[in-house]
Enzyme design. Structure first.
Site, PDB file in Angstrom:
ATOM      1  N   CYS A 252       0.835  -1.204   0.000  1.00 21.66           N
ATOM      2  CA  CYS A 252       0.000   0.000   0.000  1.00 21.66           C
ATOM      3  C   CYS A 252       0.874   1.261   0.000  1.00 21.66           C
ATOM      4  O   CYS A 252       1.574   1.512  -0.969  1.00 21.66           O
ATOM      5  CB  CYS A 252      -0.992  -0.037   1.162  1.00 21.66           C
ATOM      6  SG  CYS A 252      -2.370   1.139   0.972  1.00 21.66           S
TER       7      CYS A 252
ATOM      8  N   GLU B 131      -2.511  -9.063   3.369  1.00 29.88           N
ATOM      9  CA  GLU B 131      -2.838  -9.559   4.710  1.00 29.88           C
ATOM     10  C   GLU B 131      -4.330  -9.469   5.007  1.00 29.88           C
ATOM     11  O   GLU B 131      -4.812 -10.053   5.974  1.00 29.88           O
ATOM     12  CB  GLU B 131      -2.036  -8.778   5.766  1.00 29.88           C
ATOM     13  CG  GLU B 131      -2.538  -7.389   6.087  1.00 29.88           C
ATOM     14  CD  GLU B 131      -2.158  -6.319   5.065  1.00 29.88           C
ATOM     15  OE1 GLU B 131      -2.458  -5.140   5.323  1.00 29.88           O
ATOM     16  OE2 GLU B 131      -1.556  -6.675   4.021  1.00 29.88           O
TER      17      GLU B 131
ATOM     18  N   HIS C 164      -3.845  -4.946  -0.084  1.00 30.75           N
ATOM     19  CA  HIS C 164      -3.382  -5.485   1.190  1.00 30.75           C
ATOM     20  C   HIS C 164      -3.479  -7.012   1.158  1.00 30.75           C
ATOM     21  O   HIS C 164      -4.570  -7.569   1.346  1.00 30.75           O
ATOM     22  CB  HIS C 164      -4.245  -4.951   2.339  1.00 30.75           C
ATOM     23  CG  HIS C 164      -3.996  -3.523   2.656  1.00 30.75           C
ATOM     24  ND1 HIS C 164      -2.999  -3.120   3.533  1.00 30.75           N
ATOM     25  CD2 HIS C 164      -4.597  -2.386   2.219  1.00 30.75           C
ATOM     26  CE1 HIS C 164      -3.002  -1.804   3.627  1.00 30.75           C
ATOM     27  NE2 HIS C 164      -3.953  -1.334   2.836  1.00 30.75           N
TER      28      HIS C 164
END
Length: 213
Positions: free
Chosen positions: A83, A197, A195
């Protein structure tokens, strides 16, 4: 078998805990660090980030981390920016002024235009939510190797990268008629605008590839 160790740069911006938990979930050891020596000697290095480009670079400067990150990048070992971390890999950003980046991948960061050429308001800013990514070049041998074209990932951003060399563009997404770089790569340096994650199984697959390339 020794588990791979991922060093996540802790500079005060970003959802570090969720990145840490994702890497631990796939079996990696995680070291959160703002120490230049630990960053230079990392096995795998991750630069996360949520927020403004200027604040991110200012934090790296204050912690005297920029030389260490650049030295690590020159070592040939894997470096991932996520990001804001991806955007800081580039030469400069025009977010609220002009600010110098790390210069590890040639390019700039500019605002996502919320208007069409005729001036109509067409896009909500920030670009937030799940979006599909498509290859801008062959990704079979890249960090995206386990991912099928059209897989969805989670984005949250108001600015987008523009790489100077199209060979460094790995994947894109479409946001209301605008093509946005979703993943970039130059040698051992990788940037993800989304992202991983927060992107469920496919996001974890990308992180797993990162530590097992």
């Amino acid at each position: 078998m020794t588990r791979p160790t991922v060093t996540i740069i802790d500079y005060g911006l970003g959802n570090i805990k969720s990145v840490q938990q994702a890497f631990e979930h796939i079996g990696a050891q995680v070291n959160l660090s703002s120490c230049p020596e630990e960053i230079k000697s990392a096995q795998y290095l991750v630069l996360p980030g949520v927020g403004a480009f200027k604040q991110g670079m200012s934090a790296l400067i204050q912690l005297e981390l920029i030389p260490a990150i650049k030295e690590y990048a020159q070592s040939g070992k894997p470096l991932m920016g996520i990001c804001l971390g991806m955007q800081m890999l580039l030469d400069k950003s025009f977010e609220h002024g002009e600010h110098e980046g790390l210069g590890l991948i040639s390019g700039t960061v500019k605002a996502i235009d919320r208007h069409s050429p005729n001036g109509e308001l067409i896009r909500k800013i920030p670009h937030i939510g799940w979006n599909a990514i498509s290859p801008a070049s062959k990704w079979q041998k890249s960090i995206l190797a386990p991912i099928e074209q059209g897989s969805f990932f989670y984005f949250v951003h108001s600015f987008r990268a523009e790489v100077a060399n199209t060979e460094h563009l790995l994947a894109t997404c479409e946001y209301e008629g605008l093509t946005i770089p979703a993943a970039i790569k130059h040698n051992n340096v990788i940037g993800l605008q989304f992202h991983p994650e927060k992107s469920a199984v496919d996001g974890l697959a990308i992180l797993n590839t990162f530590i097992n390339q």
